[in-house]
Design an enzyme around this catalytic site. Structure first.
Site, short mmCIF file in Angstrom:
data_model
loop_
_atom_site.label_atom_id
_atom_site.label_comp_id
_atom_site.label_asym_id
_atom_site.label_seq_id
_atom_site.Cartn_x
_atom_site.Cartn_y
_atom_site.Cartn_z
N CYS A 18 0.84 -1.19 0.00
CA CYS A 18 0.00 0.00 0.00
C CYS A 18 0.88 1.24 0.00
CB CYS A 18 -0.91 0.00 1.23
SG CYS A 18 -2.18 1.29 1.22
N GLY A 71 -4.28 -4.10 0.75
CA GLY A 71 -3.39 -3.15 0.10
C GLY A 71 -4.13 -2.06 -0.69
N CYS A 273 -22.26 -9.60 6.10
CA CYS A 273 -21.87 -10.83 6.81
C CYS A 273 -21.86 -10.66 8.32
CB CYS A 273 -20.51 -11.31 6.32
SG CYS A 273 -19.18 -10.09 6.50
N ASP A 295 -11.35 -12.33 4.57
CA ASP A 295 -10.40 -11.22 4.60
C ASP A 295 -9.82 -11.01 6.00
OD1 ASP A 295 -10.81 -7.69 4.65
OD2 ASP A 295 -9.15 -8.76 3.71
N CYS A 339 -30.31 -13.95 23.92
CA CYS A 339 -30.47 -12.50 23.75
C CYS A 339 -31.68 -12.18 22.88
CB CYS A 339 -29.20 -11.92 23.12
SG CYS A 339 -29.30 -10.13 22.83
N CYS A 349 -19.25 -10.32 14.15
CA CYS A 349 -18.16 -10.95 13.39
C CYS A 349 -17.36 -11.89 14.27
CB CYS A 349 -17.25 -9.88 12.82
SG CYS A 349 -15.83 -10.54 11.91
N CYS A 368 -20.51 -6.56 22.08
CA CYS A 368 -21.84 -6.93 22.56
C CYS A 368 -22.59 -5.75 23.18
CB CYS A 368 -21.74 -8.08 23.56
SG CYS A 368 -23.34 -8.57 24.26
#
Length: 434
Positions: A18, A71, A273, A295, A339, A349, A368
């Site tokens: 980068c 990058g 996601c 990723d 919950c 994630c 959370c």
């Protein structure tokens, strides 16, 4: 074995290389996984052609979206992407090809913009708000700031009619100024906003692969980095931006987290996601052809293979890919399972699951508290928008409902033929009174 006929690949043709050296970037040190890349970091023509061919073949759907990232992908040069587009044309058959391109904008000029416009690339540009926030972390190796060049790139894209959205990394600095960041992004013309909260743990000692920013599976001593966003601050940021958005911008400005949450309230797939029930099949492709589960999980243990040896379609069907995706659902803590907002969150994630739950279980989301605060704060308005949609009305009608409520609450009196107080320009009787 189940057959999966679609997947998403985020291609990194420049690997971790980068032209910025952002303090908070988790990907820069990935070059330690590939020592030879210090001199040979570009994706080869052979790998590019294999990737384009295999990725199209991995889809049984009629639409295929290529995502280019780094990058910094512009370091590959325009000719590389001209070749990529030519290869897409060669192998697409009857399929429709779309391209998304994430960039820091520093190298964007008229030639890049003409290319993007000609081939209808959707550009994601990384900008962390006004200069005083953006330049805090997004600097070159020599410490040079980048905000001015990013703004110049945005001006060029507007000039050429290139479609773009903004990606804003939330860190410990800009997260404290939600309204200022939001107003700035809307003010520069962004209609699609992504807010990505950064949280990284730094190991006391490097792993055997030379990495300090470690995965949730790392069980040695580590601490959260100084640039990471506190969980409560993230929730507060989302709440304050939501309050600004829901008053005037619904249907005009789109925020990924808000859209995903409304989708969950409508019993639809969230579209991102982070808030999905399972993950996986959103792969990361390194410049040498190595394919990883995600990723955020470019670690040796999550490498699925290399497209020079195994096709993307075959790697998409590996048990390791399935298990990785399902683990998000099957590894929820008891606190998550019980919950009330599980339907909208699903534990967040997996990268962020390194805290201990109230039940004493490891593997609980760092964010959370922030998520719960956001889902609770927005629940009533989300339900209102859901009800509007179910009645065949646009979610943006919530703006007028709120104006009506405000007028009733303040006992505001207005004649039927007077201009509507909402500012629409219509008579009151033909606008909010209707």
């Amino acid at each position: 074995m189940s057959t999966f006929t679609q997947c998403h690949v985020m291609a990194k043709p420049s690997s971790a290389v980068c032209n910025l050296s952002c303090d908070y970037c988790f990907y820069l040190e990935k070059e330690n996984l590939y020592p030879e890349r210090k001199t040979r970091w570009k994706m080869s023509d052979e790998t590019l052609e294999l990737y384009v061919k295999q990725y199209i073949e991995a889809h049984d759907t009629q639409e295929v979206e290529f995502a280019w990232q780094g990058g910094e992908p512009t370091l590959m040069g325009l000719d590389f992407f001209r070749q990529a587009v030519a290869l897409q044309e060669k192998y697409k058959g009857t399929k429709t090809i779309r391209n998304a391109f994430q960039t820091n904008g520093l190298l964007i000029d008229d030639a890049w913009c003409e290319f993007f416009k000609q081939h209808q690339f959707l550009i994601g540009i990384s900008i962390d708000g006004p200069a005083k926030f953006h330049d805090h972390y997004r600097v070159s190796r020599s410490g040079a700031t980048s905000h001015e060049k990013v703004m110049a790139a945005i001006s060029l894209m507007k000039k050429h009619g290139v479609e773009f959205n903004t990606l804003t990394v939330l860190n410990n600095e800009n997260v404290q100024h939600p309204e200022e960041v939001y107003d700035f992004l809307v003010g520069i013309g962004s209609q699609f906003l992504q807010f990505i909260p950064i949280v990284e743990r730094c190991a006391q000692e490097a792993t055997e692969d030379g990495l300090y920013l470690i995965s949730p599976e790392h069980d040695q001593t580590a601490k959260v980095t100084k640039w990471s966003v506190p969980a409560a601050a993230y929730g507060e940021f989302l709440n304050r931006v939501f309050d600004r958005w829901v008053q005037k911008d619904v249907g005009r400005i789109f925020v990924n987290t808000f859209d995903a949450t409304l989708a969950a309230w409508c019993n639809e797939a969230p579209g991102i996601c982070v808030q999905s029930e399972t993950c996986g099949r959103a792969f990361a492709l390194e410049s040498n052809g190595d394919l990883y589960n995600c990723d955020h999980f470019v670690y040796p243990e999550h490498r699925l293979g290399n497209l020079h040896d195994t096709t993307i379609r075959e790697m998409n069907q590996l048990e390791a890919a399935t298990e990785f995706g399902m683990a998000k659902k099957t590894s929820l803590t008891k606190q998550c399972q019980s919950c009330e907002f599980r339907f909208a969150c699903h534990g967040g994630c997996p990268k962020h699951r390194f805290n201990v739950a109230s039940t004493g279980e490891p593997g609980h989301s760092y964010f959370c508290a922030g998520y719960k605060a956001f889902f609770a704060h927005t629940a009533a308005k989300m339900q209102q928008m859901r009800d509007l949609l179910q009645r065949g009305r646009p979610a943006s009608d919530i703006i007028y409902l709120q104006l009506q409520q405000q007028m009733t609450a303040t006992q505001f009196s207005v004649g039927r033929n007077s201009p509507c107080p909402c500012g629409s320009g219509k008579k009151y009787k033909r606008c909010c009174a209707a």
